[in-house]
Design a protein around this motif. Structure first.
Motif, PDB file in Angstrom:
ATOM      1  N   ALA A 143       0.822  -1.207   0.000  1.00 20.18           N
ATOM      2  CA  ALA A 143       0.000   0.000   0.000  1.00 20.18           C
ATOM      3  C   ALA A 143       0.856   1.257   0.000  1.00 20.18           C
ATOM      4  O   ALA A 143       0.549   2.249  -0.684  1.00 20.18           O
ATOM      5  CB  ALA A 143      -0.926  -0.005   1.210  1.00 20.18           C
ATOM      6  N   VAL A 144       1.932   1.225   0.764  1.00 21.35           N
ATOM      7  CA  VAL A 144       2.841   2.372   0.787  1.00 21.35           C
ATOM      8  C   VAL A 144       3.502   2.553  -0.581  1.00 21.35           C
ATOM      9  O   VAL A 144       3.623   3.678  -1.093  1.00 21.35           O
ATOM     10  CB  VAL A 144       3.893   2.212   1.904  1.00 21.35           C
ATOM     11  N   GLU A 145       3.901   1.458  -1.198  1.00 20.81           N
ATOM     12  CA  GLU A 145       4.487   1.542  -2.541  1.00 20.81           C
ATOM     13  C   GLU A 145       3.479   2.098  -3.544  1.00 20.81           C
ATOM     14  O   GLU A 145       3.851   2.781  -4.499  1.00 20.81           O
ATOM     15  CB  GLU A 145       4.975   0.161  -2.993  1.00 20.81           C
ATOM     16  N   ALA A 146       2.201   1.819  -3.335  1.00 23.00           N
ATOM     17  CA  ALA A 146       1.155   2.317  -4.231  1.00 23.00           C
ATOM     18  C   ALA A 146       0.842   3.794  -3.997  1.00 23.00           C
ATOM     19  O   ALA A 146       0.169   4.419  -4.814  1.00 23.00           O
ATOM     20  CB  ALA A 146      -0.119   1.494  -4.059  1.00 23.00           C
ATOM     21  N   GLY A 147       1.330   4.343  -2.851  1.00 25.69           N
ATOM     22  CA  GLY A 147       1.141   5.771  -2.612  1.00 25.69           C
ATOM     23  C   GLY A 147       0.562   6.164  -1.273  1.00 25.69           C
ATOM     24  O   GLY A 147       0.382   7.360  -1.007  1.00 25.69           O
ATOM     25  N   ALA A 148       0.253   5.207  -0.396  1.00 22.78           N
ATOM     26  CA  ALA A 148      -0.262   5.555   0.933  1.00 22.78           C
ATOM     27  C   ALA A 148       0.831   6.210   1.764  1.00 22.78           C
ATOM     28  O   ALA A 148       1.959   5.721   1.803  1.00 22.78           O
ATOM     29  CB  ALA A 148      -0.795   4.316   1.647  1.00 22.78           C
ATOM     30  N   THR A 149       0.498   7.292   2.450  1.00 25.11           N
ATOM     31  CA  THR A 149       1.519   8.051   3.196  1.00 25.11           C
ATOM     32  C   THR A 149       1.123   8.371   4.633  1.00 25.11           C
ATOM     33  O   THR A 149       1.871   9.063   5.331  1.00 25.11           O
ATOM     34  CB  THR A 149       1.838   9.371   2.469  1.00 25.11           C
ATOM     35  N   VAL A 150      -0.036   7.886   5.089  1.00 18.82           N
ATOM     36  CA  VAL A 150      -0.489   8.160   6.461  1.00 18.82           C
ATOM     37  C   VAL A 150      -0.983   6.856   7.082  1.00 18.82           C
ATOM     38  O   VAL A 150      -1.574   6.010   6.401  1.00 18.82           O
ATOM     39  CB  VAL A 150      -1.607   9.228   6.481  1.00 18.82           C
ATOM     40  N   ALA A 151      -0.732   6.707   8.386  1.00 22.36           N
ATOM     41  CA  ALA A 151      -1.294   5.613   9.175  1.00 22.36           C
ATOM     42  C   ALA A 151      -2.449   6.170   9.995  1.00 22.36           C
ATOM     43  O   ALA A 151      -2.258   7.087  10.796  1.00 22.36           O
ATOM     44  CB  ALA A 151      -0.234   5.012  10.096  1.00 22.36           C
ATOM     45  N   THR A 152      -3.645   5.637   9.789  1.00 22.90           N
ATOM     46  CA  THR A 152      -4.822   6.106  10.525  1.00 22.90           C
ATOM     47  C   THR A 152      -4.773   5.597  11.961  1.00 22.90           C
ATOM     48  O   THR A 152      -4.705   4.399  12.199  1.00 22.90           O
ATOM     49  CB  THR A 152      -6.113   5.618   9.849  1.00 22.90           C
ATOM     50  N   HIS A 153      -4.821   6.541  12.907  1.00 25.87           N
ATOM     51  CA  HIS A 153      -4.732   6.283  14.357  1.00 25.87           C
ATOM     52  C   HIS A 153      -4.008   4.964  14.658  1.00 25.87           C
ATOM     53  O   HIS A 153      -4.628   3.958  15.000  1.00 25.87           O
ATOM     54  CB  HIS A 153      -6.074   6.373  15.066  1.00 25.87           C
ATOM     55  N   LEU A 154      -2.688   5.023  14.567  1.00 26.93           N
ATOM     56  CA  LEU A 154      -1.842   3.843  14.760  1.00 26.93           C
ATOM     57  C   LEU A 154      -2.234   3.070  16.023  1.00 26.93           C
ATOM     58  O   LEU A 154      -2.582   3.666  17.040  1.00 26.93           O
ATOM     59  CB  LEU A 154      -0.370   4.262  14.863  1.00 26.93           C
ATOM     60  N   TYR A 155      -2.154   1.758  15.924  1.00 21.56           N
ATOM     61  CA  TYR A 155      -2.548   0.783  16.940  1.00 21.56           C
ATOM     62  C   TYR A 155      -4.045   0.481  16.899  1.00 21.56           C
ATOM     63  O   TYR A 155      -4.449  -0.678  16.969  1.00 21.56           O
ATOM     64  CB  TYR A 155      -2.204   1.221  18.373  1.00 21.56           C
ATOM     65  N   ASN A 156      -4.864   1.531  16.826  1.00 17.60           N
ATOM     66  CA  ASN A 156      -6.306   1.328  16.947  1.00 17.60           C
ATOM     67  C   ASN A 156      -6.902   0.806  15.648  1.00 17.60           C
ATOM     68  O   ASN A 156      -6.604   1.296  14.563  1.00 17.60           O
ATOM     69  CB  ASN A 156      -6.999   2.633  17.352  1.00 17.60           C
ATOM     70  N   ALA A 157      -7.774  -0.192  15.774  1.00 23.18           N
ATOM     71  CA  ALA A 157      -8.499  -0.769  14.645  1.00 23.18           C
ATOM     72  C   ALA A 157      -7.555  -1.305  13.573  1.00 23.18           C
ATOM     73  O   ALA A 157      -7.787  -1.120  12.385  1.00 23.18           O
ATOM     74  CB  ALA A 157      -9.464   0.251  14.039  1.00 23.18           C
ATOM     75  N   MET A 158      -6.501  -1.976  14.005  1.00 22.47           N
ATOM     76  CA  MET A 158      -5.623  -2.652  13.057  1.00 22.47           C
ATOM     77  C   MET A 158      -5.009  -3.888  13.713  1.00 22.47           C
ATOM     78  O   MET A 158      -4.947  -3.991  14.942  1.00 22.47           O
ATOM     79  CB  MET A 158      -4.545  -1.720  12.508  1.00 22.47           C
ATOM     80  N   ARG A 159      -4.589  -4.826  12.855  1.00 20.72           N
ATOM     81  CA  ARG A 159      -3.956  -6.048  13.348  1.00 20.72           C
ATOM     82  C   ARG A 159      -2.833  -5.677  14.315  1.00 20.72           C
ATOM     83  O   ARG A 159      -1.993  -4.826  14.015  1.00 20.72           O
ATOM     84  CB  ARG A 159      -3.384  -6.826  12.156  1.00 20.72           C
ATOM     85  N   PRO A 160      -2.781  -6.288  15.491  1.00 17.59           N
ATOM     86  CA  PRO A 160      -1.766  -5.902  16.475  1.00 17.59           C
ATOM     87  C   PRO A 160      -0.359  -6.339  16.079  1.00 17.59           C
ATOM     88  O   PRO A 160      -0.180  -7.228  15.236  1.00 17.59           O
ATOM     89  CB  PRO A 160      -2.227  -6.598  17.757  1.00 17.59           C
ATOM     90  N   LEU A 161       0.603  -5.736  16.703  1.00 14.85           N
ATOM     91  CA  LEU A 161       2.017  -6.036  16.457  1.00 14.85           C
ATOM     92  C   LEU A 161       2.394  -7.367  17.108  1.00 14.85           C
ATOM     93  O   LEU A 161       2.119  -7.612  18.275  1.00 14.85           O
ATOM     94  CB  LEU A 161       2.877  -4.910  17.045  1.00 14.85           C
ATOM     95  N   GLY A 162       3.019  -8.232  16.323  1.00 15.40           N
ATOM     96  CA  GLY A 162       3.534  -9.486  16.840  1.00 15.40           C
ATOM     97  C   GLY A 162       4.961  -9.696  16.366  1.00 15.40           C
ATOM     98  O   GLY A 162       5.327  -9.239  15.279  1.00 15.40           O
ATOM     99  N   HIS A 163       5.761 -10.380  17.144  1.00 15.06           N
ATOM    100  CA  HIS A 163       7.171 -10.493  16.754  1.00 15.06           C
ATOM    101  C   HIS A 163       7.368 -11.436  15.565  1.00 15.06           C
ATOM    102  O   HIS A 163       8.385 -11.354  14.870  1.00 15.06           O
ATOM    103  CB  HIS A 163       8.034 -10.931  17.947  1.00 15.06           C
ATOM    104  N   ARG A 164       6.422 -12.332  15.303  1.00 17.22           N
ATOM    105  CA  ARG A 164       6.491 -13.166  14.107  1.00 17.22           C
ATOM    106  C   ARG A 164       5.489 -12.708  13.036  1.00 17.22           C
ATOM    107  O   ARG A 164       5.574 -13.140  11.893  1.00 17.22           O
ATOM    108  CB  ARG A 164       6.224 -14.638  14.455  1.00 17.22           C
ATOM    109  N   ASP A 165       4.558 -11.908  13.454  1.00 15.75           N
ATOM    110  CA  ASP A 165       3.533 -11.378  12.549  1.00 15.75           C
ATOM    111  C   ASP A 165       3.437  -9.872  12.793  1.00 15.75           C
ATOM    112  O   ASP A 165       2.537  -9.386  13.473  1.00 15.75           O
ATOM    113  CB  ASP A 165       2.193 -12.068  12.828  1.00 15.75           C
TER     114      ASP A 165
END
Length: 382
Positions: A204-226
């Protein structure tokens, strides 16, 4: 009100290049000059006694306030939200919409475009409907759909050049085409409300996305393998990351990691505020969904999910400083950083020739004065 020259003296002015100590001159609604020593003669003089003078704050993710929501498609109500924020130092607002039917979205965008043309709003933000059902948050899942460039084109036409940002979940069919279409149209594409993998987010970033909408909230959580979208967005210097710093949406410890990883120059403080902001506890609506506010915390009545915030942007600045971010950096994260991320010309910067949208803050970063287009707004409160 008569627009006469004014000079702010004894100021610590937050500029793009650093902090200037001295005076700031306002003429014809714009910043005329900055200087040290004796101020220029003529007009009124305001000695701010060593206070911070920052650019008027810029909230690029806000859905309402003072009892009104931008989804109402009511210019009078929206104007009350704008003036409520302006009196508290937020001089540029991008009106945020949530998922709605194609027809309702066109109607809402068209109504907000009127306020943009009048110079009251800085733009229009579409947070839905091209987002993931599994991460819909406070959006009605029945209104979500796959990205459609024809539908997006209809919004652009209704917005008459004032649509500034749209959030897209990269994993949805057609998402990358929509991101490319937005980018080529001058609309900022943001990644959010998503179950995307790390690789899908980078695409998505390569396609032109330049903002993260309210980071952490409403997105797949951070995992060390995922690692998912959080690691991809934090790690890419092309991306500006939104942060709802109300100490409800994001724990201060997690917020501190964002500043450490991205640096203040890539963190955009936002409120995601709703109609209840400024009114206190009670029951309200966000789009078509019922929201209950208790002790300042907004949650959906049906599911209990967090639904927007009830803070105004100066509170997010104070919360950032409480994390150890310097006052100038925190103020830029609430002014020049969001303005740059959405290409809002003239907003969020103090420099000669820029509009004199200014906020004066005390040592504790409470708002004491606000200037909009050079005119002093009495009774600034944070």
């Amino acid at each position: 009100m008569v627009d006469v020259p004014a000079t702010l003296t004894g100021a610590r002015v937050v500029t793009p290049g650093g902090v200037h100590e001295g005076w700031l001159r306002i003429e014809e609604g714009r910043v005329a000059a900055l200087g040290s020593g004796a101020p220029p003669e003529g007009g009124t003089v305001h000695d701010v006694g060593g206070a911070w003078v920052a650019p008027g704050l810029v909230d690029t993710h806000v859905h309402g306030g003072a009892g009104h929501a931008f989804t109402e498609a009511d210019p009078e109500g929206a104007l009350k939200t704008v003036r409520f924020n302006r009196s508290r130092g937020v001089t540029s607002l991008v009106g945020g919409l949530v998922a709605a039917s194609p027809e309702d979205t066109v109607r809402q965008v068209s109504a907000l475009a009127e306020l943009c043309e009048a110079g009251e709003l800085a733009g229009i933000y579409l947070e839905g409907p091209f987002i993931a059902r599994a991460r819909c948050g406070a959006h009605d899942p029945g209104l979500l759909r796959d990205p459609d460039t024809a539908e997006f084109d209809a919004w652009l036409e209704a917005g008459r050049g004032h649509v500034r940002m749209i959030t897209v979940a990269p994993e949805l069919p057609g998402a990358l085409d929509l991101i490319r279409a937005a980018s080529s149209s001058g609309v900022t594409a943001a990644v959010g409300h998503t179950e995307a993998t790390y690789e899908q987010t980078l695409a998505a970033v390569e396609a032109g996305a330049t903002v993260a909408t309210h980071l952490y909230n409403a997105m797949r959580p951070l995992g060390h393998r995922d690692p998912g979208p959080i690691a991809a967005l934090l790690g890419d210097e092309r991306v500006t990351v939104e942060l709802i710093l109300d100490n409800v949406h994001v724990h201060p410890g997690a917020a501190g990691l964002v500043f450490a990883a991205a640096g203040a120059e890539r963190v955009s403080l936002v409120t995601d505020a709703m109609a209840a902001t400024g009114l206190g506890d009670g029951e309200y609506t966000l789009g078509a969904l019922r929201v209950r506010v208790s002790e300042g915390r907004a949650r959906l009545v049906e599911t209990g999910a967090i639904a927007s915030s009830t803070i105004v942007l100066p509170q997010a600045v104070r919360n950032a400083v409480a994390l150890g971010v310097s006052a100038p950096e925190a103020l830029r994260s609430a002014s020049s950083v969001p303005a740059k991320a959405l290409g809002l010309a003239g907003a969020g910067r103090i420099e000669a020739g820029a509009p004199a949208d200014l906020v004066v803050l005390g040592e504790d970063l409470s708002v004491t004065d606000v200037f909009h287009r050079g005119l002093r707004i009495s009774g600034g409160v944070s």
